[in-house]
Design a protein around this motif. Structure first.
Motif: not given
Length: 128
Positions: A12-38
């Motif tokens: 999962d994202a947490r296991a794959d990216l543990q401690g990486s700042p990329a994890l925050a970018l995944l969260d942002r990407a999911e938020g943007a996707r949920n808002q329809g901003n592909m």
């Protein structure tokens, strides 16, 4: 589990990216996707990929996004890359093969889609 079999790794994202700042970018990407901003979601995922180029999870997320955007060719390539980087986890690998199958189907490659689905089934049955 037999002693000679490799231990299944969680994916999962947490296991794959543990401690990486990329994890925050995944969260942002999911938020943007949920808002329809592909396009914003894609930019976040591409930035995450630049930070973590060996992350199967980021490739998976980007493949799913490209498929949603209608770019089945890119989605297939990204899903195959995710497979090459995937840790030992038959369920996760089967999910990636299903993603490959869907991308191939959308490109009109019915035989390729069948082959990918067969590989997913084999992984689920433990015969791969």
């Amino acid at each position: 589990m037999p002693s000679g079999e490799p231990r299944q790794q969680p994916v999962d994202a947490r296991a794959d990216l543990q401690g990486s700042p990329a994890l925050a970018l995944l969260d942002r990407a999911e938020g943007a996707r949920n808002q329809g901003n592909m396009s914003a979601a894609g930019r976040y995922l591409e930035r995450a990929l630049n930070m973590e180029p060996d992350s199967s999870w980021v490739y998976r997320q980007l493949a799913r996004l490209r498929l949603e955007e209608g770019d089945a060719h890119s989605a297939e390539g990204l899903a195959l890359r995710a497979l090459r980087l995937a840790p030992y986890n038959p369920g996760y690998q089967a999910e990636l093969w299903e993603l490959v199958a869907t991308a191939r189907e959308r490109q009109g490659d019915e035989e390729g889609a069948r082959d990918a689905r067969k590989r997913a089934q084999e992984l689920r049955r433990g015969t791969a």
